[in-house]
Design a protein around this motif. Structure first.
Motif, PDB file in Angstrom:
ATOM      1  N   ARG A  12       0.815  -1.209   0.000  1.00 46.97           N
ATOM      2  CA  ARG A  12       0.000   0.000   0.000  1.00 46.97           C
ATOM      3  C   ARG A  12       0.852   1.264   0.000  1.00 46.97           C
ATOM      4  O   ARG A  12       1.994   1.263   0.453  1.00 46.97           O
ATOM      5  N   THR A  13       0.258   2.330  -0.478  1.00 41.71           N
ATOM      6  CA  THR A  13       0.860   3.652  -0.358  1.00 41.71           C
ATOM      7  C   THR A  13       1.037   3.965   1.122  1.00 41.71           C
ATOM      8  O   THR A  13       0.231   3.543   1.955  1.00 41.71           O
ATOM      9  N   ILE A  14       2.089   4.700   1.441  1.00 43.05           N
ATOM     10  CA  ILE A  14       2.310   5.163   2.807  1.00 43.05           C
ATOM     11  C   ILE A  14       1.889   6.628   2.825  1.00 43.05           C
ATOM     12  O   ILE A  14       2.509   7.472   2.173  1.00 43.05           O
ATOM     13  N   ARG A  76      -7.156  10.271  -7.138  1.00 43.62           N
ATOM     14  CA  ARG A  76      -6.267   9.914  -8.255  1.00 43.62           C
ATOM     15  C   ARG A  76      -4.949   9.344  -7.751  1.00 43.62           C
ATOM     16  O   ARG A  76      -4.483   8.307  -8.235  1.00 43.62           O
ATOM     17  N   LEU A  77      -4.347   9.992  -6.773  1.00 44.72           N
ATOM     18  CA  LEU A  77      -3.061   9.528  -6.263  1.00 44.72           C
ATOM     19  C   LEU A  77      -3.185   8.158  -5.596  1.00 44.72           C
ATOM     20  O   LEU A  77      -2.323   7.296  -5.779  1.00 44.72           O
ATOM     21  N   LEU A  78      -4.248   7.960  -4.835  1.00 46.33           N
ATOM     22  CA  LEU A  78      -4.429   6.686  -4.137  1.00 46.33           C
ATOM     23  C   LEU A  78      -4.786   5.548  -5.082  1.00 46.33           C
ATOM     24  O   LEU A  78      -4.553   4.386  -4.756  1.00 46.33           O
ATOM     25  N   GLU A 103      -8.508   1.966   2.634  1.00 41.45           N
ATOM     26  CA  GLU A 103      -8.491   0.849   1.698  1.00 41.45           C
ATOM     27  C   GLU A 103      -7.163   0.684   0.969  1.00 41.45           C
ATOM     28  O   GLU A 103      -6.742  -0.430   0.677  1.00 41.45           O
ATOM     29  N   ARG A 104      -6.486   1.787   0.681  1.00 39.99           N
ATOM     30  CA  ARG A 104      -5.345   1.733  -0.242  1.00 39.99           C
ATOM     31  C   ARG A 104      -4.011   2.187   0.350  1.00 39.99           C
ATOM     32  O   ARG A 104      -3.009   2.193  -0.347  1.00 39.99           O
ATOM     33  N   ALA A 105      -4.011   2.587   1.628  1.00 43.35           N
ATOM     34  CA  ALA A 105      -2.783   3.129   2.207  1.00 43.35           C
ATOM     35  C   ALA A 105      -2.580   2.653   3.637  1.00 43.35           C
ATOM     36  O   ALA A 105      -3.521   2.214   4.300  1.00 43.35           O
TER      37      ALA A 105
END
Length: 188
Positions: A12-14, A76-78, A103-105
């Motif tokens: 995941r993104t941090i 958009r970034l996530l 959900e994504r980070a």
């Protein structure tokens, strides 16, 4: 959520969250280098999308339009590739953004005492929410609203004392422990 199911924690993104002035952008750049990941600064991305500065967006379009644009940029970034993301201090207040972050980070609340933050933000007059206000008073009001939301972050790292390099190391240690705690997911 993607059609492939949930994103494993270690992929995941941090996302760094916290009040303005805690060092999300500066520490985020260093953290990205340390982890060999791309870096994005939410405010810089908003400025690029709007073709104007954050201050100009607030002055010409108002805070509500800034927040709407911020939500679109965060989405958009996530939805993009894994990175270190320095969010704007208020980004996590948007329910859709908060859900996308969950959900994504992996979210990291960079927490610092308000006196330290007030000292940092007084150095520049580029923050529309502080313009014409006593920084400590304004930050206290923001903290009252935002801290309960920041507390929902996956990790909390105190970053007030010490150099940016120490903050990076503290975040790396917290991430390593978090990833280890989610080790069963690593095989997915």
């Amino acid at each position: 959520m993607t059609g492939d199911g949930p994103i494993p924690v270690h992929r995941r993104t941090i996302a760094l969250v916290g009040l303005m002035g805690v060092g999300k952008s500066t520490v985020g750049r260093r953290l990205a280098r340390r982890l060999e990941l791309p870096f994005a600064d939410g405010d810089t991305e908003i400025e690029a999308a709007a073709a104007m500065t954050v201050s100009d967006i607030f002055a010409k379009l108002g805070e509500s339009e800034f927040r709407a644009g911020e939500a679109r940029v965060m989405k958009r970034l996530l939805e993009g590739p894994r990175m270190v993301l320095a969010t704007g201090g208020g980004a996590i207040l948007n329910p859709e953004t908060r859900a996308a972050l969950k959900e994504r980070a992996v979210t990291v609340w960079m927490r610092a005492d308000l006196q330290t933050v007030a000292g940092r933000v007084q150095r520049r007059d580029t923050r529309p929410l502080l313009r014409g206000r006593d920084p400590l008073t304004a930050l206290r009001a923001m903290a009252e609203v935002r801290y309960p939301v920041y507390e929902t972050a996956d990790l909390t790292v105190d970053v007030a004392g010490g150099a940016h390099a120490q903050a990076v190391e503290a975040i790396v240690e917290a991430l390593e422990a978090h990833f280890a705690a989610h080790a069963p997911e690593v095989g997915t």
